[in-house]
Design an enzyme around this catalytic site. Structure first.
Site, PDB file in Angstrom:
ATOM      1  N   MET A 145      47.616  40.085  47.967  1.00 48.26           N
ATOM      2  CA  MET A 145      48.409  41.034  48.760  1.00 48.26           C
ATOM      3  C   MET A 145      48.217  40.712  50.245  1.00 48.26           C
ATOM      4  SD  MET A 145      48.462  44.575  46.646  1.00 48.26           S
ATOM      5  CE  MET A 145      46.887  45.222  47.152  1.00 48.26           C
ATOM      6  N   GLY A 171      37.000  35.510  50.180  1.00 46.64           N
ATOM      7  CA  GLY A 171      37.110  35.638  48.715  1.00 46.64           C
ATOM      8  C   GLY A 171      38.406  35.004  48.222  1.00 46.64           C
ATOM      9  N   HIS A 172      39.523  35.302  48.920  1.00 47.32           N
ATOM     10  CA  HIS A 172      40.799  34.681  48.538  1.00 47.32           C
ATOM     11  C   HIS A 172      40.714  33.158  48.697  1.00 47.32           C
ATOM     12  CE1 HIS A 172      42.345  38.743  49.975  1.00 47.32           C
ATOM     13  NE2 HIS A 172      42.814  38.674  48.753  1.00 47.32           N
ATOM     14  N   GLN A 204      40.938  44.686  36.506  1.00 45.32           N
ATOM     15  CA  GLN A 204      42.235  44.022  36.706  1.00 45.32           C
ATOM     16  C   GLN A 204      42.270  42.708  35.925  1.00 45.32           C
ATOM     17  OE1 GLN A 204      44.556  43.706  40.501  1.00 45.32           O
ATOM     18  NE2 GLN A 204      43.494  41.758  40.697  1.00 45.32           N
ATOM     19  N   SER A 264      39.705  43.382  51.365  1.00 44.96           N
ATOM     20  CA  SER A 264      40.556  43.658  52.537  1.00 44.96           C
ATOM     21  C   SER A 264      40.305  45.081  53.021  1.00 44.96           C
ATOM     22  CB  SER A 264      42.021  43.476  52.172  1.00 44.96           C
ATOM     23  OG  SER A 264      42.208  42.194  51.628  1.00 44.96           O
TER      24      SER A 264
HETATM   25  O1  PAF Z   1      44.220  41.890  43.452  1.00 48.11           O
HETATM   26  C1  PAF Z   1      45.279  41.951  44.113  1.00 48.11           C
HETATM   27  O2  PAF Z   1      45.337  41.553  45.276  1.00 48.11           O
HETATM   28  C2  PAF Z   1      46.530  42.542  43.472  1.00 48.11           C
HETATM   29  O3  PAF Z   1      46.211  43.562  42.602  1.00 48.11           O
HETATM   30  C3  PAF Z   1      47.427  41.494  42.787  1.00 48.11           C
HETATM   31  C4  PAF Z   1      46.703  40.811  41.631  1.00 48.11           C
HETATM   32  C5  PAF Z   1      47.840  40.432  43.805  1.00 48.11           C
HETATM   33  C6  PAF Z   1      48.678  42.144  42.228  1.00 48.11           C
HETATM   34  O4  PAF Z   1      49.405  42.781  43.226  1.00 48.11           O
END
Ligand code: PAF
Length: 271
Positions: free
Chosen positions: A21, A27-28, A144, A177
């Site tokens: 997002m 981390g990303h 998730q 974030s």
């Molecule tokens: O973890 C996230 O940033 C969101 O939940 C995702 C997997 C991009 C879905 O919108």
């Protein structure tokens, strides 16, 4: 995006997708690194998905910095950024949601009704748009991960779900974030999540296996922190998210900021 990924596929190239997002942090970038290592082409999606936010949640205020994100991703060497608009993702009349029964119901599912329907729906749409061979998610959002794995299996998406370890600050706080919302005092207090997980992992390593006692260790450490309002502290199965199990999961509020974290107690806590 579909065109580029179709072309890559025709050329016999493998594709990795990192769904995000935006408001990218280390981390990303760890997920992106893994994707670049394991695939010929890497796409990062940036989409603040309105349908996974509940009423009163932070959709409007969610941090957005597309220029910085683009610079970071260019440096990381990704091949494509997929940034659909809300109107393109959900054209007027869109009325289909994916509901993953079972694993999306407890804990985060209870605290954030509809959240996982929004996540499962957008991730399925991203899989359709990009057709990745592999998709990358962070262990910090453990429930998730379980929801996405179930959804991908149930809907026959030919994609491998890859999970990267949580990246932490020096004091153990998991990168998110949403950490940007914390005041300096809340930021200090937020180290109590990782410290609770560490204590529970140490107790587990010394033979403490009783779920009640492990829950108590987690709660006592969190409740010792005056700024922490504990939403849940449980020890669950990492596939079903119900007890018993060895995955310690936490959700804690600091003022208006809600943080989650988790750790498999069977493993040594890092750092
Ligand atoms: O973890 C996230 O940033 C969101 O939940 C995702 C997997 C991009 C879905 O919108």
């Amino acid at each position: 995006m579909l065109e580029a990924s179709r072309r890559w596929r025709r050329e016999g190239l493998s594709i990795g997708l990192v769904p995000t997002m935006g408001a990218l942090h280390a981390g990303h970038l760890r997920l992106v690194e893994g994707a670049c290592r394991e695939n010929d082409r890497v796409v990062v999606s940036i989409f603040v998905n309105p349908i996974q936010f509940g009423p009163g949640e932070d959709f409007d205020h969610y941090p957005r910095d597309p220029q910085r994100d683009a610079e970071l991703l260019a440096k990381a060497g990704v091949d494509g950024i997929y940034e659909p608009t809300v109107a393109a993702m959900y054209p007027p009349g869109s009325s289909t949601l994916i509901h993953v029964a079972g694993v999306s119901q407890p804990l985060e599912g209870q605290a954030r009704p509809g959240h996982f329907d929004g996540v499962a729906t957008v991730v399925a749409k991203l899989f359709t748009a990009v057709e990745p061979d592999r998709a990358y998610f962070g262990q910090k959002d453990a429930q998730q991960v379980a929801v996405v794995k179930r959804m991908a299996r149930d809907l026959d998406f030919p994609v491998e779900i890859r999970v990267s370890p949580t990246v932490r600050e020096l004091d153990g706080l998991a990168l998110s974030s949403r950490n940007a919302y914390l005041t300096p005092d809340e930021r200090k207090a937020a180290a109590s999540l990782s410290s609770a997980l560490r204590l529970a992992a140490e107790a587990y390593a010394h033979g403490e296996g009783k779920p009640d006692r492990l829950r108590q260790i987690l709660k006592e450490r969190l409740e010792a922190e005056p700024l922490a309002q504990v939403e849940y502290a449980e020890v669950v199965n990492p596939e079903t998210f119900i007890a018993p199990g060895s995955l310690a999961v936490l959700a804690v509020r600091f003022g208006r900021t809600r943080l989650i974290d988790n750790h498999d107690l069977a493993k040594v806590f890092p750092g």
